[in-house]
Design a protein around this motif. Structure first.
Motif, PDB file in Angstrom:
ATOM      1  N   VAL A 142       0.824  -1.212   0.000  1.00  9.90           N
ATOM      2  CA  VAL A 142       0.000   0.000   0.000  1.00  9.90           C
ATOM      3  C   VAL A 142       0.862   1.267   0.000  1.00  9.90           C
ATOM      4  O   VAL A 142       0.701   2.123  -0.881  1.00  9.90           O
ATOM      5  CB  VAL A 142      -0.988  -0.007   1.187  1.00  9.90           C
ATOM      6  N   PRO A 143       1.805   1.448   0.963  1.00 10.69           N
ATOM      7  CA  PRO A 143       2.652   2.654   0.882  1.00 10.69           C
ATOM      8  C   PRO A 143       3.526   2.687  -0.363  1.00 10.69           C
ATOM      9  O   PRO A 143       3.882   3.766  -0.840  1.00 10.69           O
ATOM     10  CB  PRO A 143       3.490   2.599   2.164  1.00 10.69           C
ATOM     11  N   ALA A 144       3.863   1.524  -0.922  1.00 12.15           N
ATOM     12  CA  ALA A 144       4.643   1.508  -2.168  1.00 12.15           C
ATOM     13  C   ALA A 144       3.848   2.137  -3.309  1.00 12.15           C
ATOM     14  O   ALA A 144       4.383   2.923  -4.096  1.00 12.15           O
ATOM     15  CB  ALA A 144       5.036   0.077  -2.523  1.00 12.15           C
ATOM     16  N   LEU A 145       2.567   1.827  -3.383  1.00  9.36           N
ATOM     17  CA  LEU A 145       1.709   2.433  -4.405  1.00  9.36           C
ATOM     18  C   LEU A 145       1.521   3.924  -4.159  1.00  9.36           C
ATOM     19  O   LEU A 145       1.535   4.727  -5.103  1.00  9.36           O
ATOM     20  CB  LEU A 145       0.348   1.727  -4.430  1.00  9.36           C
ATOM     21  N   LEU A 146       1.343   4.306  -2.897  1.00  6.15           N
ATOM     22  CA  LEU A 146       1.200   5.724  -2.565  1.00  6.15           C
ATOM     23  C   LEU A 146       2.454   6.501  -2.941  1.00  6.15           C
ATOM     24  O   LEU A 146       2.380   7.623  -3.456  1.00  6.15           O
ATOM     25  CB  LEU A 146       0.895   5.887  -1.074  1.00  6.15           C
ATOM     26  N   LEU A 147       3.614   5.904  -2.694  1.00  2.00           N
ATOM     27  CA  LEU A 147       4.877   6.554  -3.058  1.00  2.00           C
ATOM     28  C   LEU A 147       4.976   6.693  -4.578  1.00  2.00           C
ATOM     29  O   LEU A 147       5.359   7.751  -5.087  1.00  2.00           O
ATOM     30  CB  LEU A 147       6.056   5.733  -2.519  1.00  2.00           C
ATOM     31  N   PHE A 148       4.631   5.637  -5.304  1.00  2.00           N
ATOM     32  CA  PHE A 148       4.745   5.646  -6.763  1.00  2.00           C
ATOM     33  C   PHE A 148       3.864   6.733  -7.380  1.00  2.00           C
ATOM     34  O   PHE A 148       4.348   7.593  -8.133  1.00  2.00           O
ATOM     35  CB  PHE A 148       4.354   4.277  -7.318  1.00  2.00           C
ATOM     36  N   PHE A 149       2.569   6.715  -7.058  1.00  2.00           N
ATOM     37  CA  PHE A 149       1.649   7.670  -7.680  1.00  2.00           C
ATOM     38  C   PHE A 149       1.833   9.078  -7.125  1.00  2.00           C
ATOM     39  O   PHE A 149       1.637  10.067  -7.835  1.00  2.00           O
ATOM     40  CB  PHE A 149       0.208   7.192  -7.502  1.00  2.00           C
ATOM     41  N   GLY A 150       2.254   9.188  -5.856  1.00  2.00           N
ATOM     42  CA  GLY A 150       2.500  10.502  -5.270  1.00  2.00           C
ATOM     43  C   GLY A 150       3.691  11.198  -5.904  1.00  2.00           C
ATOM     44  O   GLY A 150       3.640  12.397  -6.223  1.00  2.00           O
ATOM     45  N   MET A 151       4.783  10.451  -6.154  1.00  2.00           N
ATOM     46  CA  MET A 151       5.988  11.047  -6.742  1.00  2.00           C
ATOM     47  C   MET A 151       5.763  11.475  -8.182  1.00  2.00           C
ATOM     48  O   MET A 151       6.442  12.383  -8.666  1.00  2.00           O
ATOM     49  CB  MET A 151       7.160  10.056  -6.665  1.00  2.00           C
ATOM     50  N   LEU A 152       4.817  10.853  -8.880  1.00  2.00           N
ATOM     51  CA  LEU A 152       4.531  11.257 -10.261  1.00  2.00           C
ATOM     52  C   LEU A 152       4.091  12.713 -10.337  1.00  2.00           C
ATOM     53  O   LEU A 152       4.287  13.382 -11.353  1.00  2.00           O
ATOM     54  CB  LEU A 152       3.444  10.356 -10.854  1.00  2.00           C
TER      55      LEU A 152
END
Length: 470
Positions: free
Chosen positions: A178-188
Motif C-alpha cells: 500500500v505505501p509503495a503504491l502511494l509513493l509511486f503515484f505521489g511522486m509522479l
C-alpha cells in the motif's frame, strides 16, 4: 498552492520511502515465527538468518547504486523506480512458495531499501529551504522508526486476531504494497530537485520549481547560489582510492568506518529484526511476544525525537559515549538475568524492560550521532568516496549481525549471545574515547583543517598532491 503546503506534501509523499524502509526491515520480526512453521517455509536457524539478512545485503548494494542512479536519472525518477521495486518485491515475498523465492525477493526488496536510504534524504535536502533543511531531512529518520512501529503493531494485531491461520505472515508482508503504491503515484505529481536540474543545464526549469517551493522573492537568489555551487563542484577533482596514500585521508576514512561499525555492533538490529524471537526465547507465547514487541517500536520513535533535540544541546562525543555506556549496561543485564532467571515467569517482563532501555540509549543517542557525524567529517572532495564506503560497511556489518544472530541464539543461548554484544560494546567505547574528535560547533572547513593538521607516520601531504608524495 502556498509554498509551505507544497513542501509539506513533498515531505509526506517522499518519506513514504523511509516508511517502507522501516516497515520492510521491521515486519520480519513478527513474520518469522509463522514462516518457520513446518507447513510454511520450514525455516531453520540458518535459513532464518538468510531470509532476514539477505535484505541487508541487498541494501548495501542498493545504497551504492542508488546514489549513482539518482545522479544519472534524477532524484524523482529514481524514487519512482524504487517505489515500483518495493511493490514488485513485496508481492513476490507475499506469494513466495519456498525459501529460494523468498530469498530472491527479499534481496530485491533490499535493493529498494538501500536505494531509498540515500535517495530520499538527498531529495529532501535539495528541496528544503536552508533554514529548515535539518528538520525536513530528519523527517525521513522519523518515518523509518515509524515504519518499524507500524510493522510491530500490525504484526501484533494480525497475530492476536488470526494467528491460528498458517498464512498470517503473508498478510503481514503484503501490507507494504500500500505505501509503495502511494509513493509511486505521489511522486509522479512532485517536481524534480532544482539542484539536479541545474546540474543537467536545465536552469530555467529549476527556477520555475523554486518559485513554487520558496517564499516570494527568495527563489532568484537561491537559484544563483545553486548555479555557482554546481559550477564550482564541476572543477573539483573527486578523491579516488589512490588518495588513501595520504595519512590524514586514511585517518578520516578510518574514523568514518569506525563510526559505521560502532553503530551496528551494539546489536540494535538483533532486537529490531528478532525482538519477537528474543521474547519467545525468554518465555512469552508468540501472541504475547508480538504485543510486547510494540514497546520496542514506541520507544524507538520517542527516543528519536529526544535524540534530534539533544543534538543541538550537547557534543557528539559525550552523547555517543553516554549512549554506548547505556547500551552496554542493558546488554550485560539481559545476559545476567536471562542466565540467573532462566525459567522464571518474570524473565520475559525483565527482558522487554531491558530491550526498551537499550533502544532508548541506541535510538536517542547512538543512531542520531552516527548519521550526523558521517555527514560532517568528510570534506567535499572526499564525501562521495568516504560516505559510499562507510555506508556500505555499515550495511554489511548489519547483514553479518542479522545473519548470525539466530545461529548464535540457537547455539549459545540468549545469555551468551548478549554477553558477546556487550563485549563488542566495550570495544566500541574504547574506539570512540580514543579516536573520535568533537565536531559540534565546527564548520566543515575547520574540520577539514583539523584532519589535515593531524600528523601520523611521516610528513602529512595535502590531498591535492598525492602523486608528489610517492
Amino acid at each position: 498552492m502556498d509554498h509551505r503546503k507544497f513542501l509539506f506534501i513533498i515531505i509526506i509523499v517522499s518519506t513514504f520511502g523511509g516508511l517502507l524502509f522501516g516497515y520492510d526491515t521491521g515486519v520480519i520480526n513478527g513474520a518469522l515465527p509463522y514462516m518457520s512453521d513446518e507447513s510454511q517455509l520450514n525455516l531453520t536457524a540458518f535459513t532464518e538468518g538468510i531470509v532476514t539478512s539477505v535484505l541487508l545485503f541487498g541494501a548495501a548494494i542498493g545504497a551504492v547504486l542508488g546514489g549513482r542512479v539518482s545522479d544519472w536519472k534524477g532524484r524523482k525518477t529514481t524514487i519512482i523506480y524504487l517505489a515500483g521495486l518495493f511493490f514488485i518485491s513485496t508481492i513476490g515475498c507475499t506469494f513466495a512458495p519456498n525459501v529460494e523465492v523468498m530469498v530472491l525477493c527479499r534481496f530485491l526488496l533490499g535493493l529498494a531499501v538501500g536505494g531509498a536510504s540515500v535517495t530520499v534524504p538527498t531529495y529532501l535536502a535539495e528541496m528544503a529551504p536552508v533554514e529548515s533543511r535539518g528538520r525536513m531531512v530528519t523527517q525521513n529518520e522519523l518515518m523509518i522508526v515509524t515504519g518499524q512501529l507500524m510493522a510491530f503493531t500490525i504484526n501484533a494485531i494480525l497475530g492476536t486476531s488470526i494467528g491460528d491461520n498458517a498464512f498470517v505472515w503473508r498478510i503481514m508482508l503484503s501490507v507494504a504494497a500500500v505505501p509503495a503504491l502511494l509513493l509511486f503515484f505521489g511522486m509522479l505529481r512532485l517536481p524534480e530537485s532544482p539542484r539536479y536540474l541545474v546540474g543537467k543545464n536545465k536552469t530555467k526549469q529549476a527556477g520555475g520549481i523554486l518559485d513554487r517551493i520558496r517564499q516570494d522573492g527568495a527563489s532568484e537568489g537561491e537559484l544563483s547560489e545553486i548555479v555557482t555551487a554546481v559550477a564550482s563542484e564541476r572543477h573539483i577533482k573527486k578523491a579516488t582510492y589512490r588518495d588513501l596514500t595520504v595519512p590524514w585521508v586514511r585517518r578520516i576514512l578510518f574514523i568514518g568506518l569506525g563510526i559505521a561499525v560502532v553503530q551496528q555492533i551494539t546489536g540494535v538490529n538483533s532486537i529490531m529484526y528478532y525482538g519477537t524471537e528474543i521474547l519467545r526465547d525468554a518465555g512469552f507465547a508468540t501472541e504475547a511476544a508480538l504485543v510486547a514487541n510494540i514497546a520496542n517500536g514506541v520507544i524507538s520513535v520517542l527516543a528519536t525525537f529526544v535524540g534530534i533535540w539533544l543534538l543541538g544541546k550537547i557534543g557528539r562525543r559525550p552523547m555517543l559515549l553516554a549512549g554506548q555506556i547505556g547500551t552496554v549496561g542493558a546488554l550485560l543485564l539481559i545476559g545476567i538475568f536471562s542466565f540467573t532467571m532462566e525459567g522464571s515467569t518474570a524473565l520475559p517482563y525483565v527482558i522487554i524492560s531491558l530491550t526498551v532501555t537499550f533502544l532508548a540509549f541506541q535510538q536517542g543517542a547512538i543512531s542520531p550521532v552516527t548519521w550526523l557525524m558521517l555527514s560532517e567529517i568528510f570534506p567535499l572532495r572526499l564525501r562521495g568516496l568516504g560516505m559510499g564506503v562507510s555506508v556500505f560497511v555499515l550495511w554489511m556489518v548489519n547483514f553479518l549481525i542479522g545473519f548470525s544472530f539466530p545461529i548464535l541464539l540457537e547455539g549459545l543461548g540468549l545469555s551468551t549471545t548478549f554477553f558477546i554484544f556487550a563485549f563488542l560494546g566495550v570495544l566500541a567505547i574504547a574506539f570512540v574515547a580514543k579516536f573520535l574528535p568533537e565536531t559540534k560547533g565546527k564548520t566543515l572547513e575547520e574540520l577539514e583543517q583539523y584532519f589535515r593538521n593531524y600528523k601520523s607516520k611521516g610528513e602529512d601531504v595535502p590531498l591535492g598532491k598525492v602523486s608528489a608524495s610517492k
